[in-house]
Design a protein around this motif. Structure first.
Motif, PDB file in Angstrom:
ATOM      1  N   ASN A 156      -6.790 -11.470  -9.618  1.00 28.12           N
ATOM      2  CA  ASN A 156      -7.199 -11.018 -10.950  1.00 28.12           C
ATOM      3  C   ASN A 156      -8.632 -11.428 -11.284  1.00 28.12           C
ATOM      4  O   ASN A 156      -8.983 -11.663 -12.448  1.00 28.12           O
ATOM      5  CB  ASN A 156      -6.248 -11.562 -12.019  1.00 28.12           C
ATOM      6  CG  ASN A 156      -6.224 -10.680 -13.256  1.00 28.12           C
ATOM      7  OD1 ASN A 156      -6.527  -9.485 -13.194  1.00 28.12           O
ATOM      8  ND2 ASN A 156      -5.880 -11.253 -14.396  1.00 28.12           N
ATOM      9  N   ARG A 161     -10.904  -3.052  -4.660  1.00 33.98           N
ATOM     10  CA  ARG A 161      -9.743  -2.808  -3.809  1.00 33.98           C
ATOM     11  C   ARG A 161     -10.213  -2.644  -2.380  1.00 33.98           C
ATOM     12  O   ARG A 161     -11.260  -3.150  -2.018  1.00 33.98           O
ATOM     13  CB  ARG A 161      -9.002  -1.564  -4.298  1.00 33.98           C
ATOM     14  CG  ARG A 161      -8.403  -1.733  -5.692  1.00 33.98           C
ATOM     15  CD  ARG A 161      -7.478  -0.577  -6.036  1.00 33.98           C
ATOM     16  NE  ARG A 161      -6.923  -0.735  -7.378  1.00 33.98           N
ATOM     17  CZ  ARG A 161      -7.030   0.158  -8.341  1.00 33.98           C
ATOM     18  NH1 ARG A 161      -7.671   1.283  -8.120  1.00 33.98           N
ATOM     19  NH2 ARG A 161      -6.505  -0.072  -9.527  1.00 33.98           N
ATOM     20  N   HIS A 178     -18.709  -2.190 -14.186  1.00 34.95           N
ATOM     21  CA  HIS A 178     -17.933  -1.369 -13.277  1.00 34.95           C
ATOM     22  C   HIS A 178     -18.224   0.106 -13.557  1.00 34.95           C
ATOM     23  O   HIS A 178     -18.791   0.462 -14.600  1.00 34.95           O
ATOM     24  CB  HIS A 178     -16.429  -1.642 -13.428  1.00 34.95           C
ATOM     25  CG  HIS A 178     -16.022  -2.999 -12.958  1.00 34.95           C
ATOM     26  ND1 HIS A 178     -16.121  -4.122 -13.742  1.00 34.95           N
ATOM     27  CD2 HIS A 178     -15.515  -3.409 -11.764  1.00 34.95           C
ATOM     28  CE1 HIS A 178     -15.693  -5.172 -13.073  1.00 34.95           C
ATOM     29  NE2 HIS A 178     -15.323  -4.770 -11.876  1.00 34.95           N
ATOM     30  N   LEU A 196     -13.398   4.938 -19.319  1.00 32.41           N
ATOM     31  CA  LEU A 196     -12.494   4.088 -18.567  1.00 32.41           C
ATOM     32  C   LEU A 196     -13.211   2.942 -17.855  1.00 32.41           C
ATOM     33  O   LEU A 196     -12.574   1.981 -17.434  1.00 32.41           O
ATOM     34  CB  LEU A 196     -11.730   4.912 -17.521  1.00 32.41           C
ATOM     35  CG  LEU A 196     -10.849   6.032 -18.070  1.00 32.41           C
ATOM     36  CD1 LEU A 196     -10.233   6.814 -16.920  1.00 32.41           C
ATOM     37  CD2 LEU A 196      -9.751   5.465 -18.980  1.00 32.41           C
ATOM     38  N   GLU A 251       3.530   1.262  -1.759  1.00 34.39           N
ATOM     39  CA  GLU A 251       4.159   1.124  -3.077  1.00 34.39           C
ATOM     40  C   GLU A 251       5.679   1.213  -2.969  1.00 34.39           C
ATOM     41  O   GLU A 251       6.335   1.994  -3.659  1.00 34.39           O
ATOM     42  CB  GLU A 251       3.613   2.172  -4.048  1.00 34.39           C
ATOM     43  CG  GLU A 251       2.121   1.997  -4.328  1.00 34.39           C
ATOM     44  CD  GLU A 251       1.607   2.940  -5.402  1.00 34.39           C
ATOM     45  OE1 GLU A 251       2.270   3.957  -5.653  1.00 34.39           O
ATOM     46  OE2 GLU A 251       0.555   2.643  -5.980  1.00 34.39           O
ATOM     47  N   SER A 298       2.910  -2.032  -6.832  1.00 36.45           N
ATOM     48  CA  SER A 298       1.954  -1.027  -7.282  1.00 36.45           C
ATOM     49  C   SER A 298       0.546  -1.503  -6.970  1.00 36.45           C
ATOM     50  O   SER A 298       0.224  -2.692  -7.112  1.00 36.45           O
ATOM     51  CB  SER A 298       2.090  -0.773  -8.790  1.00 36.45           C
ATOM     52  OG  SER A 298       1.082   0.123  -9.239  1.00 36.45           O
ATOM     53  N   GLN A 299      -0.302  -0.582  -6.550  1.00 35.55           N
ATOM     54  CA  GLN A 299      -1.684  -0.923  -6.238  1.00 35.55           C
ATOM     55  C   GLN A 299      -2.502  -1.171  -7.506  1.00 35.55           C
ATOM     56  O   GLN A 299      -3.644  -1.652  -7.428  1.00 35.55           O
ATOM     57  CB  GLN A 299      -2.331   0.202  -5.421  1.00 35.55           C
ATOM     58  CG  GLN A 299      -1.663   0.437  -4.081  1.00 35.55           C
ATOM     59  CD  GLN A 299      -2.336   1.532  -3.293  1.00 35.55           C
ATOM     60  OE1 GLN A 299      -3.553   1.694  -3.342  1.00 35.55           O
ATOM     61  NE2 GLN A 299      -1.558   2.310  -2.559  1.00 35.55           N
ATOM     62  N   ASP A 300      -1.969  -0.839  -8.661  1.00 31.71           N
ATOM     63  CA  ASP A 300      -2.691  -1.082  -9.914  1.00 31.71           C
ATOM     64  C   ASP A 300      -2.694  -2.550 -10.308  1.00 31.71           C
ATOM     65  O   ASP A 300      -3.421  -2.951 -11.214  1.00 31.71           O
ATOM     66  CB  ASP A 300      -2.072  -0.253 -11.046  1.00 31.71           C
ATOM     67  CG  ASP A 300      -2.229   1.243 -10.811  1.00 31.71           C
ATOM     68  OD1 ASP A 300      -3.226   1.623 -10.154  1.00 31.71           O
ATOM     69  OD2 ASP A 300      -1.367   2.016 -11.250  1.00 31.71           O
ATOM     70  N   ARG A 301      -1.883  -3.352  -9.638  1.00 32.54           N
ATOM     71  CA  ARG A 301      -1.830  -4.779  -9.947  1.00 32.54           C
ATOM     72  C   ARG A 301      -2.887  -5.500  -9.109  1.00 32.54           C
ATOM     73  O   ARG A 301      -2.645  -5.930  -7.993  1.00 32.54           O
ATOM     74  CB  ARG A 301      -0.436  -5.338  -9.649  1.00 32.54           C
ATOM     75  CG  ARG A 301       0.654  -4.667 -10.488  1.00 32.54           C
ATOM     76  CD  ARG A 301       2.031  -5.208 -10.133  1.00 32.54           C
ATOM     77  NE  ARG A 301       3.083  -4.576 -10.928  1.00 32.54           N
ATOM     78  CZ  ARG A 301       4.377  -4.860 -10.824  1.00 32.54           C
ATOM     79  NH1 ARG A 301       4.777  -5.787  -9.944  1.00 32.54           N
ATOM     80  NH2 ARG A 301       5.259  -4.248 -11.578  1.00 32.54           N
ATOM     81  N   ASP A 302      -4.063  -5.653  -9.697  1.00 29.98           N
ATOM     82  CA  ASP A 302      -5.182  -6.232  -8.956  1.00 29.98           C
ATOM     83  C   ASP A 302      -4.991  -7.711  -8.646  1.00 29.98           C
ATOM     84  O   ASP A 302      -5.588  -8.235  -7.712  1.00 29.98           O
ATOM     85  CB  ASP A 302      -6.489  -6.049  -9.743  1.00 29.98           C
ATOM     86  CG  ASP A 302      -6.842  -4.577  -9.919  1.00 29.98           C
ATOM     87  OD1 ASP A 302      -6.576  -3.809  -8.991  1.00 29.98           O
ATOM     88  OD2 ASP A 302      -7.362  -4.215 -10.980  1.00 29.98           O
ATOM     89  N   TYR A 320       0.814  -1.214   0.000  1.00 33.13           N
ATOM     90  CA  TYR A 320       0.000   0.000   0.000  1.00 33.13           C
ATOM     91  C   TYR A 320       0.849   1.267   0.000  1.00 33.13           C
ATOM     92  O   TYR A 320       0.373   2.324  -0.422  1.00 33.13           O
ATOM     93  CB  TYR A 320      -0.950  -0.005   1.194  1.00 33.13           C
ATOM     94  CG  TYR A 320      -2.175  -0.858   0.960  1.00 33.13           C
ATOM     95  CD1 TYR A 320      -3.200  -0.424   0.133  1.00 33.13           C
ATOM     96  CD2 TYR A 320      -2.290  -2.118   1.536  1.00 33.13           C
ATOM     97  CE1 TYR A 320      -4.319  -1.200  -0.094  1.00 33.13           C
ATOM     98  CE2 TYR A 320      -3.402  -2.909   1.307  1.00 33.13           C
ATOM     99  CZ  TYR A 320      -4.418  -2.442   0.489  1.00 33.13           C
ATOM    100  OH  TYR A 320      -5.515  -3.237   0.252  1.00 33.13           O
ATOM    101  N   LEU A 332     -11.943  -5.927  -9.988  1.00 35.38           N
ATOM    102  CA  LEU A 332     -11.234  -4.658  -9.878  1.00 35.38           C
ATOM    103  C   LEU A 332     -11.417  -4.021  -8.500  1.00 35.38           C
ATOM    104  O   LEU A 332     -11.049  -2.867  -8.306  1.00 35.38           O
ATOM    105  CB  LEU A 332     -11.738  -3.686 -10.959  1.00 35.38           C
ATOM    106  CG  LEU A 332     -11.433  -4.090 -12.409  1.00 35.38           C
ATOM    107  CD1 LEU A 332     -12.033  -3.071 -13.373  1.00 35.38           C
ATOM    108  CD2 LEU A 332      -9.936  -4.215 -12.635  1.00 35.38           C
TER     109      LEU A 332
END
Length: 211
Positions: free
Chosen positions: A106, A111, A136, A131, A91, A96-100, A89, A109
């Motif tokens: 996976n 968090r 979602h 986006l 980073e 990275s927090q973008d890696r779900d 958290y 999405l």
């Protein structure tokens, strides 16, 4: 999340089971919020930790040093996992927090639940955003008194704090149990002071008595 007064009371409380109580409550609280955020990896880790705490309670009640040793071994892994959560958290490094896939395998999405429900957070949905994937939506979060990464970091830090005390407790109590097992005197003991061999008695031949 326990406040400072609760932590001070925990340090001064002589009851051994207060440690397990705090650990179990903290783990259950974390499990609930991870379920709300659909974070499957933390959910699995929390479940294993809850089972380990139950194992530690059983080992204490039944005087089983093996169970306490297993509990202490799990706490080492638990500290490592929570240290990873803190680094994730914040980073640190290449995390990275973008890696779900790290937290949700996976599968979604989603968090941290605190991302949208933190103290003072104002959530505004962004309609018709390009986006947004199927099923979602895109939101903007503003006004948080404490951002969700820091809440997750504090939660993991609390787990590490409790785990360190639990590790010391498990090692100490298991050592006491092992010493008691070694010095246990079973039915009179096996040492020279507790056991005496039966003395041989001489058998006298009886003779008739004449007057």
């Amino acid at each position: 999340m326990p406040d400072g007064v609760t932590c001070i009371y925990f340090l001064l409380d002589p009851q051994p089971f207060s440690l397990f109580s705090y650990s179990q409550v903290a783990a259950l609280e974390r499990q609930v919020f991870d379920f709300l955020g659909y974070q499957w990896a933390p959910i699995l880790a929390n479940f294993l930790h809850i089972m380990a705490v139950i194992l530690g309670i059983f080992g204490t009640v039944q005087y089983r040093s093996r169970y306490l040793i297993m509990y202490a071994g799990w706490l080492v892994l638990w500290v490592g996992w929570n240290a990873f959560i803190i680094c994730f958290y914040l980073e640190v490094g290449h995390l990275s927090q973008d890696r779900d896939f790290i937290m949700t395998f996976n599968t979604s999405l989603h968090r941290s639940w605190w991302m949208e429900n933190g103290p003072g957070c104002l959530v505004t949905p962004v309609l018709n955003s390009r986006l947004a994937l199927e099923d979602h939506h895109v939101i903007t979060v503003t006004g948080c008194l404490l951002d969700y990464p820091y809440i997750e970091v504090l939660s993991s830090a609390l787990q590490i704090f409790l785990a360190l005390f639990g590790f010391v407790y498990a090692c100490y109590v298991s050592k006491v149990f092992l010493e008691e097992e070694d010095s246990f005197d079973f039915i009179g003991g096996f040492d020279s002071y507790g056991y005496q061999a039966p003395q041989k008695t001489s058998h006298l031949q009886l003779q008739p008595l004449y007057t």
